[in-house]
Design a protein around this motif. Sequence first.
Motif, PDB file in Angstrom:
ATOM      1  N   GLY A  43      81.499  19.873  45.266  1.00 54.74           N
ATOM      2  CA  GLY A  43      82.651  18.996  45.115  1.00 54.74           C
ATOM      3  C   GLY A  43      82.298  17.524  45.216  1.00 54.74           C
ATOM      4  O   GLY A  43      81.123  17.142  45.240  1.00 54.74           O
ATOM      5  N   VAL A  44      83.330  16.703  45.348  1.00 50.96           N
ATOM      6  CA  VAL A  44      83.150  15.257  45.315  1.00 50.96           C
ATOM      7  C   VAL A  44      82.329  14.746  46.488  1.00 50.96           C
ATOM      8  O   VAL A  44      81.660  13.715  46.398  1.00 50.96           O
ATOM      9  CB  VAL A  44      84.541  14.561  45.272  1.00 50.96           C
ATOM     10  N   ASP A  45      82.342  15.455  47.610  1.00 49.05           N
ATOM     11  CA  ASP A  45      81.581  15.032  48.786  1.00 49.05           C
ATOM     12  C   ASP A  45      80.283  15.813  48.943  1.00 49.05           C
ATOM     13  O   ASP A  45      79.748  15.923  50.053  1.00 49.05           O
ATOM     14  CB  ASP A  45      82.431  15.184  50.053  1.00 49.05           C
ATOM     15  N   SER A  46      79.773  16.360  47.862  1.00 51.87           N
ATOM     16  CA  SER A  46      78.535  17.142  47.894  1.00 51.87           C
ATOM     17  C   SER A  46      77.375  16.345  47.307  1.00 51.87           C
ATOM     18  O   SER A  46      77.561  15.498  46.429  1.00 51.87           O
ATOM     19  CB  SER A  46      78.697  18.451  47.110  1.00 51.87           C
ATOM     20  N   ILE A  47      76.179  16.643  47.782  1.00 50.93           N
ATOM     21  CA  ILE A  47      74.952  16.120  47.187  1.00 50.93           C
ATOM     22  C   ILE A  47      74.505  17.094  46.101  1.00 50.93           C
ATOM     23  O   ILE A  47      74.402  18.300  46.355  1.00 50.93           O
ATOM     24  CB  ILE A  47      73.845  15.962  48.241  1.00 50.93           C
ATOM     25  N   THR A  48      74.260  16.594  44.906  1.00 49.53           N
ATOM     26  CA  THR A  48      73.763  17.452  43.842  1.00 49.53           C
ATOM     27  C   THR A  48      72.386  17.987  44.231  1.00 49.53           C
ATOM     28  O   THR A  48      71.515  17.214  44.672  1.00 49.53           O
ATOM     29  CB  THR A  48      73.652  16.680  42.512  1.00 49.53           C
TER      30      THR A  48
END
Length: 222
Positions: free
Chosen positions: A128-133
Amino acid sequence: MSGIRTSAGSSLSVTSTKPATYNEAGFKAIDAQFTKVAEITDLGEFGRQYNLVTHNPLDTRRTGKRKGSYNDGSITVPLARDTGDQGQAVMKAALLSDESYSYCITLQDGTKFYFSAQCMSFTNTVGGVDSITGHNAQLEIDNDIIEVLPTTFELAYVAGSNGSLLGVVNQSVVLNGFGTPVAAVAAVGYEFTAWSDGSTVNPRTDGPVTASLSVTAQFTPE
């Protein structure tokens, strides 16, 4: 408790080079070929596990248990995506190869675990938006795990006449590790001048250590 350490500073390295002999000497001979994989967040657990074999005789009714075949396990490696990291590039190459690659896990205290493994996956994780790829790599270990304990060196500190030392005066330090501070304290009417190896640093902390050391603090009248 002094031998207990955290996992901070542990790392995983990889190479396509195979050791000439599958033992400590063989892996140490290719140490320079390993490339560290960046941004790993967890190295999980690994190690040999045996399958349970049971036997149920009629007369005793007790289940007998023995070790059957064994498996040296697998490791799931989560890591943040870094397109410029050479180690991650080697992992991607391992995924596309049918050959086993060589791996080395290095712990904080310098202990190394060498092994070969098949890279079964190197998936992308977006979240999600608060994740590190990131990525998740799956390694299936396919041979013995060779544990190599770190080389240790002794650091000895001695106070010359008219002074004393503060700190641990006899230390055991692993290769490329650091000792703890030792301070030379002069008696009244004297001052610290130098250590016997010429260093004037006071207090001193030795490292990265590559050899044993014995030094004496020298004091002269003020």
